[in-house]
Design a protein around this motif. Structure first.
Motif, PDB file in Angstrom:
ATOM      1  N   MET A   1       0.995  -1.404   0.140  1.00  0.00           N
ATOM      2  CA  MET A   1      -0.090   1.334  -0.225  1.00  0.00           C
ATOM      3  C   MET A   1       0.835   1.623  -0.220  1.00  0.00           C
ATOM      4  O   MET A   1       1.606   1.844   0.055  1.00  0.00           O
ATOM      5  N   ARG A   2       0.572   2.214  -0.918  1.00  0.00           N
ATOM      6  CA  ARG A   2       1.206   3.512  -0.919  1.00  0.00           C
ATOM      7  C   ARG A   2      -0.181   4.965  -1.196  1.00  0.00           C
ATOM      8  O   ARG A   2      -0.828   4.446  -1.242  1.00  0.00           O
ATOM      9  N   PHE A   3       0.844   5.439  -0.147  1.00  0.00           N
ATOM     10  CA  PHE A   3      -0.428   7.143  -0.631  1.00  0.00           C
ATOM     11  C   PHE A   3       0.472   7.549  -0.244  1.00  0.00           C
ATOM     12  O   PHE A   3       1.907   8.365   0.023  1.00  0.00           O
ATOM     13  N   ASP A   4       0.202   9.082  -0.764  1.00  0.00           N
ATOM     14  CA  ASP A   4       1.046  10.489  -1.711  1.00  0.00           C
ATOM     15  C   ASP A   4       1.175  11.381  -0.720  1.00  0.00           C
ATOM     16  O   ASP A   4      -0.230  11.650   0.401  1.00  0.00           O
ATOM     17  N   GLN A   5       2.423  11.766  -0.109  1.00  0.00           N
ATOM     18  CA  GLN A   5       2.553  12.485   1.163  1.00  0.00           C
ATOM     19  C   GLN A   5       2.362  13.553   0.873  1.00  0.00           C
ATOM     20  O   GLN A   5       3.342  14.426  -0.240  1.00  0.00           O
ATOM     21  N   VAL A   6       2.293  14.955   1.656  1.00  0.00           N
ATOM     22  CA  VAL A   6       2.728  15.897   1.583  1.00  0.00           C
ATOM     23  C   VAL A   6       4.814  16.158   1.431  1.00  0.00           C
ATOM     24  O   VAL A   6       5.073  17.120   1.805  1.00  0.00           O
ATOM     25  N   LYS A   7       4.006  15.640   3.348  1.00  0.00           N
ATOM     26  CA  LYS A   7       4.967  15.932   4.045  1.00  0.00           C
ATOM     27  C   LYS A   7       6.011  14.693   4.483  1.00  0.00           C
ATOM     28  O   LYS A   7       4.478  13.587   4.887  1.00  0.00           O
ATOM     29  N   LEU A   8       6.924  14.319   5.095  1.00  0.00           N
ATOM     30  CA  LEU A   8       6.980  13.222   5.605  1.00  0.00           C
ATOM     31  C   LEU A   8       8.556  12.928   6.273  1.00  0.00           C
ATOM     32  O   LEU A   8       9.559  13.877   5.635  1.00  0.00           O
ATOM     33  N   GLU A   9       9.006  13.009   7.923  1.00  0.00           N
ATOM     34  CA  GLU A   9       9.613  13.120   8.680  1.00  0.00           C
ATOM     35  C   GLU A   9      10.168  11.976   9.463  1.00  0.00           C
ATOM     36  O   GLU A   9       8.743  10.887  10.132  1.00  0.00           O
ATOM     37  N   VAL A  10      10.533  11.318   9.419  1.00  0.00           N
ATOM     38  CA  VAL A  10      10.440  10.038  10.162  1.00  0.00           C
ATOM     39  C   VAL A  10      12.350  10.155  10.639  1.00  0.00           C
ATOM     40  O   VAL A  10      13.109  11.013  10.345  1.00  0.00           O
ATOM     41  N   ILE A  11      12.492  10.062  12.064  1.00  0.00           N
ATOM     42  CA  ILE A  11      13.447  10.591  13.097  1.00  0.00           C
ATOM     43  C   ILE A  11      14.394   9.584  14.354  1.00  0.00           C
ATOM     44  O   ILE A  11      12.753   9.099  14.934  1.00  0.00           O
ATOM     45  N   PRO A  12      14.720   9.467  14.785  1.00  0.00           N
ATOM     46  CA  PRO A  12      14.800   8.567  15.398  1.00  0.00           C
ATOM     47  C   PRO A  12      15.002   9.395  16.647  1.00  0.00           C
ATOM     48  O   PRO A  12      14.925  10.455  17.687  1.00  0.00           O
ATOM     49  N   ALA A  13      14.276   8.223  17.601  1.00  0.00           N
ATOM     50  CA  ALA A  13      13.664   8.933  18.571  1.00  0.00           C
ATOM     51  C   ALA A  13      14.339   9.195  19.969  1.00  0.00           C
ATOM     52  O   ALA A  13      15.207   7.889  19.952  1.00  0.00           O
ATOM     53  N   TYR A  14      14.728  10.137  20.739  1.00  0.00           N
ATOM     54  CA  TYR A  14      15.516   9.954  21.991  1.00  0.00           C
ATOM     55  C   TYR A  14      16.707   9.341  21.631  1.00  0.00           C
ATOM     56  O   TYR A  14      17.557   8.930  22.385  1.00  0.00           O
ATOM     57  N   HIS A  21      14.326   2.899  16.959  1.00  0.00           N
ATOM     58  CA  HIS A  21      12.825   3.800  17.682  1.00  0.00           C
ATOM     59  C   HIS A  21      12.900   5.076  16.951  1.00  0.00           C
ATOM     60  O   HIS A  21      13.852   5.675  16.985  1.00  0.00           O
ATOM     61  N   VAL A  22      11.417   5.081  16.546  1.00  0.00           N
ATOM     62  CA  VAL A  22      11.130   6.179  15.715  1.00  0.00           C
ATOM     63  C   VAL A  22      10.413   7.610  16.230  1.00  0.00           C
ATOM     64  O   VAL A  22       9.387   6.819  16.187  1.00  0.00           O
ATOM     65  N   THR A  23       9.893   8.968  15.442  1.00  0.00           N
ATOM     66  CA  THR A  23       9.290   9.399  15.789  1.00  0.00           C
ATOM     67  C   THR A  23       8.518   9.577  14.235  1.00  0.00           C
ATOM     68  O   THR A  23      10.118   9.816  13.366  1.00  0.00           O
ATOM     69  N   ILE A  24       7.513  10.071  13.520  1.00  0.00           N
ATOM     70  CA  ILE A  24       6.977   9.723  13.108  1.00  0.00           C
ATOM     71  C   ILE A  24       6.205  11.181  12.381  1.00  0.00           C
ATOM     72  O   ILE A  24       4.626  11.564  13.424  1.00  0.00           O
ATOM     73  N   THR A  25       6.155  12.076  11.451  1.00  0.00           N
ATOM     74  CA  THR A  25       5.306  12.394  11.010  1.00  0.00           C
ATOM     75  C   THR A  25       4.996  12.851   9.857  1.00  0.00           C
ATOM     76  O   THR A  25       5.388  12.675   8.918  1.00  0.00           O
ATOM     77  N   VAL A  26       3.449  12.520   8.841  1.00  0.00           N
ATOM     78  CA  VAL A  26       3.061  12.537   8.319  1.00  0.00           C
ATOM     79  C   VAL A  26       2.064  13.327   7.944  1.00  0.00           C
ATOM     80  O   VAL A  26       1.279  13.738   8.762  1.00  0.00           O
ATOM     81  N   VAL A  27       2.150  14.446   7.203  1.00  0.00           N
ATOM     82  CA  VAL A  27       1.646  15.029   6.146  1.00  0.00           C
ATOM     83  C   VAL A  27       0.157  14.538   4.995  1.00  0.00           C
ATOM     84  O   VAL A  27       1.255  14.304   4.132  1.00  0.00           O
ATOM     85  N   SER A  28      -0.411  14.443   4.763  1.00  0.00           N
ATOM     86  CA  SER A  28      -1.738  13.788   3.620  1.00  0.00           C
ATOM     87  C   SER A  28      -2.272  14.242   3.149  1.00  0.00           C
ATOM     88  O   SER A  28      -3.369  13.944   4.515  1.00  0.00           O
ATOM     89  N   LYS A  29      -2.645  14.466   2.352  1.00  0.00           N
ATOM     90  CA  LYS A  29      -4.773  14.664   2.310  1.00  0.00           C
ATOM     91  C   LYS A  29      -5.106  13.715   2.127  1.00  0.00           C
ATOM     92  O   LYS A  29      -6.317  13.243   2.574  1.00  0.00           O
ATOM     93  N   ALA A  30      -4.654  11.990   1.758  1.00  0.00           N
ATOM     94  CA  ALA A  30      -4.735  10.701   2.530  1.00  0.00           C
ATOM     95  C   ALA A  30      -6.370  10.483   3.754  1.00  0.00           C
ATOM     96  O   ALA A  30      -7.072  10.338   3.805  1.00  0.00           O
ATOM     97  N   PHE A  31      -5.935  11.727   4.757  1.00  0.00           N
ATOM     98  CA  PHE A  31      -6.445  11.974   6.267  1.00  0.00           C
ATOM     99  C   PHE A  31      -7.202  12.978   6.130  1.00  0.00           C
ATOM    100  O   PHE A  31      -8.415  12.143   7.015  1.00  0.00           O
ATOM    101  N   GLU A  32      -8.018  13.635   5.856  1.00  0.00           N
ATOM    102  CA  GLU A  32      -8.837  14.137   5.685  1.00  0.00           C
ATOM    103  C   GLU A  32     -10.146  13.094   5.829  1.00  0.00           C
ATOM    104  O   GLU A  32     -10.019  12.398   5.056  1.00  0.00           O
ATOM    105  N   GLY A  33     -10.860  13.439   6.371  1.00  0.00           N
ATOM    106  CA  GLY A  33     -12.518  13.162   6.809  1.00  0.00           C
ATOM    107  C   GLY A  33     -11.657  11.423   7.977  1.00  0.00           C
ATOM    108  O   GLY A  33     -13.192  10.568   8.268  1.00  0.00           O
TER     109      GLY A  33
END
Length: 71
Positions: A1-14, A21-33
């Motif tokens: 599965m795949r979806f288009d993202q506007v922003k993606l950040e994956v950084i090592p946590a702590y 161990h990672v922290t993930i930030t995703v901004v995507s139109k797929a999340f609407e609703g």
């Protein structure tokens, strides 16, 4: 599965140097609703294979629409 993202950040946590161990930030139109748990489920479907090996745990996940992120 795949979806288009506007922003993606994956950084090592702590400061985890191995990135298991990672922290993930995703901004995507797929999340609407979608509710927060549905958004996270979409991301987990995409990263499932990585969760079987390199990534041990997602310590924090932020999932926003472009509007919520101010983009």
């Amino acid at each position: 599965m795949r979806f288009d993202q506007v922003k993606l950040e994956v950084i090592p946590a702590y400061g985890d140097p191995n990135g298991s161990h990672v922290t993930i930030t995703v901004v995507s139109k797929a999340f609407e609703g979608k509710r927060p748990v549905q958004r996270q489920q979409l991301v987990y479907k995409v990263i499932w294979e990585e969760m079987q090996g390199a990534v041990h745990a997602v310590d924090q996940m932020t999932c926003k629409t472009p509007e919520e992120a101010g983009l």
